[in-house]
Scaffold this motif. Structure first.
Motif, PDB file in Angstrom:
ATOM      1  N   VAL A 183      23.318  43.813  35.699  1.00  0.00           N
ATOM      2  CA  VAL A 183      22.539  44.931  35.161  1.00  0.00           C
ATOM      3  C   VAL A 183      23.415  45.619  34.130  1.00  0.00           C
ATOM      4  CG1 VAL A 183      21.417  47.126  35.704  1.00  0.00           C
ATOM      5  CG2 VAL A 183      21.251  45.217  37.299  1.00  0.00           C
ATOM      6  N   SER A 184      23.042  45.456  32.857  1.00  0.00           N
ATOM      7  CA  SER A 184      23.962  45.883  31.799  1.00  0.00           C
ATOM      8  C   SER A 184      24.232  47.383  31.832  1.00  0.00           C
ATOM      9  CB  SER A 184      23.427  45.472  30.436  1.00  0.00           C
ATOM     10  OG  SER A 184      22.130  45.953  30.272  1.00  0.00           O
ATOM     11  N   ILE A 185      23.261  48.191  32.253  1.00  0.00           N
ATOM     12  CA  ILE A 185      23.475  49.634  32.146  1.00  0.00           C
ATOM     13  C   ILE A 185      24.560  50.151  33.079  1.00  0.00           C
ATOM     14  CG2 ILE A 185      21.183  50.212  31.275  1.00  0.00           C
ATOM     15  CD1 ILE A 185      20.426  51.172  34.027  1.00  0.00           C
ATOM     16  N   VAL A 186      24.948  49.334  34.076  1.00  0.00           N
ATOM     17  CA  VAL A 186      26.012  49.827  34.953  1.00  0.00           C
ATOM     18  C   VAL A 186      27.393  49.358  34.471  1.00  0.00           C
ATOM     19  CG1 VAL A 186      24.484  49.906  36.948  1.00  0.00           C
ATOM     20  CG2 VAL A 186      25.930  47.915  36.630  1.00  0.00           C
ATOM     21  N   ARG A 187      27.425  48.583  33.368  1.00  0.00           N
ATOM     22  CA  ARG A 187      28.724  48.069  32.908  1.00  0.00           C
ATOM     23  C   ARG A 187      29.409  49.089  32.005  1.00  0.00           C
ATOM     24  NH1 ARG A 187      26.175  42.306  32.007  1.00  0.00           N
ATOM     25  NH2 ARG A 187      27.759  41.987  30.435  1.00  0.00           N
ATOM     26  N   LYS A 216      22.146  58.340  39.921  1.00  0.00           N
ATOM     27  CA  LYS A 216      22.433  58.481  41.350  1.00  0.00           C
ATOM     28  C   LYS A 216      21.384  57.753  42.197  1.00  0.00           C
ATOM     29  CE  LYS A 216      25.066  62.664  41.342  1.00  0.00           C
ATOM     30  NZ  LYS A 216      25.259  64.016  41.847  1.00  0.00           N
ATOM     31  N   PRO A 217      21.823  57.111  43.286  1.00  0.00           N
ATOM     32  CA  PRO A 217      20.849  56.449  44.172  1.00  0.00           C
ATOM     33  C   PRO A 217      20.146  57.472  45.062  1.00  0.00           C
ATOM     34  CG  PRO A 217      23.107  56.081  44.935  1.00  0.00           C
ATOM     35  CD  PRO A 217      23.215  56.935  43.718  1.00  0.00           C
ATOM     36  N   ASP A 219      28.384  54.267  46.224  1.00  0.00           N
ATOM     37  CA  ASP A 219      27.596  53.708  45.131  1.00  0.00           C
ATOM     38  C   ASP A 219      28.451  52.683  44.403  1.00  0.00           C
ATOM     39  OD1 ASP A 219      26.036  53.109  42.993  1.00  0.00           O
ATOM     40  OD2 ASP A 219      25.985  55.114  42.125  1.00  0.00           O
ATOM     41  N   GLU A 220      28.157  51.410  44.641  1.00  0.00           N
ATOM     42  CA  GLU A 220      28.993  50.352  44.041  1.00  0.00           C
ATOM     43  C   GLU A 220      28.908  50.341  42.515  1.00  0.00           C
ATOM     44  OE1 GLU A 220      29.523  47.073  47.566  1.00  0.00           O
ATOM     45  OE2 GLU A 220      28.297  46.513  45.862  1.00  0.00           O
ATOM     46  N   ASN A 221      27.882  50.984  41.979  1.00  0.00           N
ATOM     47  CA  ASN A 221      27.805  51.046  40.514  1.00  0.00           C
ATOM     48  C   ASN A 221      28.958  51.854  39.921  1.00  0.00           C
ATOM     49  OD1 ASN A 221      25.514  49.534  40.383  1.00  0.00           O
ATOM     50  ND2 ASN A 221      24.135  51.279  40.486  1.00  0.00           N
ATOM     51  N   ASN A 239      21.029  40.132  46.690  1.00  0.00           N
ATOM     52  CA  ASN A 239      22.136  39.234  47.069  1.00  0.00           C
ATOM     53  C   ASN A 239      23.346  40.022  47.489  1.00  0.00           C
ATOM     54  OD1 ASN A 239      20.809  38.434  44.639  1.00  0.00           O
ATOM     55  ND2 ASN A 239      22.041  36.561  44.713  1.00  0.00           N
ATOM     56  N   ARG A 240      23.706  40.981  46.645  1.00  0.00           N
ATOM     57  CA  ARG A 240      24.910  41.763  46.942  1.00  0.00           C
ATOM     58  C   ARG A 240      24.697  42.552  48.253  1.00  0.00           C
ATOM     59  NH1 ARG A 240      30.047  42.250  47.540  1.00  0.00           N
ATOM     60  NH2 ARG A 240      30.682  44.416  47.621  1.00  0.00           N
ATOM     61  N   ALA A 241      23.484  43.018  48.484  1.00  0.00           N
ATOM     62  CA  ALA A 241      23.200  43.748  49.730  1.00  0.00           C
ATOM     63  C   ALA A 241      23.517  42.844  50.919  1.00  0.00           C
ATOM     64  CB  ALA A 241      21.736  44.186  49.763  1.00  0.00           C
TER      65      ALA A 241
END
Ligand code: B12
Ligand code: SF4
Length: 459
Positions: A13-17, A30-31, A51-53, A78-80
């Motif tokens: 997800v590019s926006i979290v990079r 925020k989640p 928050d892993e992001n 997947n990551r979950a």
């Protein structure tokens, strides 16, 4: 009792990079689901939201929790499951909730100890009690919550470093567009939170800027709009001193009083789904609301902007009616409508939607090695077989669209017109540069995708 609430990351997800593009700093959100869950949790639990992001923690080095709760959109599934398996190997029970595990219950139930389907308000206290007594059930169903039962989210639990706070004022959408999960998950009934709760929660948010996460802040009927006006009045009266952005349908433009009140309440930007530049496309996705006779999108966008509200327009590439040339057509339509930013996504069959049923039955879900392939379900990758566009062509249309709309010349023109209209040129510039740099990240990702999965796109 120690509880970890985890938001898994997806590096695709590019926006979290944030490291690769500093503009993304402004786009990590925020989640909220986890903050709401924390608001439903009693004081006997010591809660940490991870928050892993914002960076993946070293779970092994952290104190062992008594319970882990994981949320996930489909793209995070997947990551979950990876995180769940790490904790389960340590003997820590894991509960999963949110949209993905609701739509893919059988898949999730095999990988965690317990799944909460639907909205958590009605069942979370019971889940915690059962976890305390070591008698977790494999499934709890929260259905749709009463909006008066939505607690104040625990905004205190996630520290600084986010550009935006988050709040929710309504749930549900009656429009049921074919590609969207909202009606399937939150229901067709538009439910509104008590206005006093909204105002109180706004006051708890530390950030000056806030994302109102509602799928449609104003709703679609006269009654919904009257309530939105009442809420905006209460927010203005409370002198919240917040600036917020929200999602709404195009009817936001139809009521000058609504627009004026929204601005007084702090509205600075709105995200509108235009979906397709043609009536046939709108018909295909079922977005009847945009098909209203005589609707002049340019005039509507301009009416909103006249109130100093920025407009982000969203479109989809890959509809059955889309043919080569659609990318350029969308870029032109967005420029013609006069939107400040353009967000274009690939048509993606998300589980639980009408589109999923249709594409599945037609054998058109191309990336279908699940759960592994869910990481590509970010809407920024073509995961299906498109009717008139091969894999190369659909990517080319996306590239062409972004390159056209986010050329430096067009960006300069938009920023200039913002300046000219006394709107916020700096925000428009940051927004445009952020989209432009993510476009470059996405191009790299397309090349990887083609290498791995290219042959699956052929009919
Ligand atoms: C705000 C939002 C975002 C924000 C913020 C995301 C975030 N970190 O919170 C941003 C803009 C970043 C975003 C991005 C994306 N989003 Co989004 N987003 C939303 C939106 C509008 C609201 C989410 C929200 O905060 N709801 C409010 C909270 C309170 O509700 P909730 O999260 O559902 O939580 C409740 C229950 O689900 C449950 N629950 C949730 N988690 C857990 C965990 C446990 C343990 C338990 C027990 C219960 C539980 O309890 C909560 C209280 O009832 C939803 C639409 C919607 N109505 O949900 C789309 C939505 C979730 N997004 C969607 C998508 C596709 C995306 C993207 C993949 C696409 C994109 N390119 O934009 C990315 C992926 C981001 C990522 N990291 O993977 C889809 C997801 C569909 C799916 N099957 O996955 C949705 C449903 C929209 C749609 N049109 O279909 N999104
Ligand atoms: S895309 Fe927007 S209008 Fe359509 S169903 Fe989803 S939330 Fe409602």
């Amino acid at each position: 009792m120690r509880l970890y609430l985890i938001n898994p990351s997806n590096p695709l997800v590019s926006i979290v990079r944030v490291k690769e593009s500093r503009w993304n700093r402004y786009r990590v959100w925020k989640p909220l689901g986890l903050m709401v869950l924390a608001g439903l949790t009693g004081p006997e639990w010591e809660i940490t939201i991870l928050d892993e992001n914002r960076g993946v923690p070293d779970y092994a080095a952290m104190p062992r929790p008594d319970l882990v709760g994981i949320t996930a959109f489909t793209s995070q599934a997947n990551r979950a499951y990876e995180v769940a398996s790490q904790f389960r190997n340590l003997g820590v029970p894991v509960v999963m909730g949110g949209i993905h595990s609701t739509m893919c219950l059988d898949e999730a139930i095999e990988r965690v100890d317990s799944v909460v389907t639907g909205e958590a308000e009605g069942v979370w206290p019971q889940v915690l009690e059962d976890a305390r007594c070591h008698s977790l059930k494999s499934r709890y169903d929260g259905g749709h919550a009463e909006m008066k039962d939505v607690p104040l989210a625990r905004h205190d639990l996630l520290g600084g470093g986010y550009a935006f706070g988050a709040i929710q004022t309504t749930r549900g959408c009656p429009l049921n567009c074919s590609f969207c999960s909202v009606t399937a998950f939150n229901g067709a009934k538009y439910r509104q939170r008590p206005i006093a709760d909204v105002v109180r929660e706004f006051q708890l948010i530390r950030e000056k800027r806030v994302l109102v996460v509602d799928d449609n802040l104003i709703g679609t009927s006269a009654g919904h709009i009257a309530r939105a006006k009442e809420m905006f009045r209460a927010m203005a009266q409370a002198k919240l001193r917040k600036e917020w952005v929200a999602q709404a349908t195009i009817n936001f433009a139809d009521d000058e009083e609504l627009l004026a009140l929204a601005v007084k309440a702090g509205c600075r930007g709105v995200f509108i789904g235009f979906e397709s530049p043609s009536p046939e496309g709108l018909l295909e996705v079922g977005k009847k609301f945009n098909l209203m006779k005589g609707r002049d999108f340019r005039a509507s966008v301009r009416r909103i902007q006249r109130h100093n509200i920025l407009v982000v327009g969203s479109f989809i590439i890959g509809l059955d009616i889309d043919e080569p040339g659609i990318g350029k057509r969308i870029a032109e339509a967005a420029s013609q409508y006069g939107v400040d930013n353009l967000n274009v996504l690939f048509l993606t069959p998300l589980p639980g939607t009408r589109l999923w049923d249709q594409m599945k039955s037609q054998g058109r879900v191309a990336l279908d090695t699940f759960p592994k392939d869910w990481k590509y379900y970010t809407l920024t990758f073509p995961v299906a077989r498109y009717k008139h566009l091969s894999l190369d062509e659909v990517i080319e249309e996306m590239v062409c669209c972004d390159r056209d709309f986010y050329s430096m010349l067009r960006i300069a023109r938009r920023v200039w017109s913002n300046l000219w209209q006394y709107r916020k040129p700096l925000i428009a510039l940051v927004g445009n540069l952020s989209y432009r740099s993510n476009f470059r990240l996405n191009c790299k990702a397309y090349a990887d995708l083609k290498r791995y999965w290219g042959n699956r796109h052929c009919f």
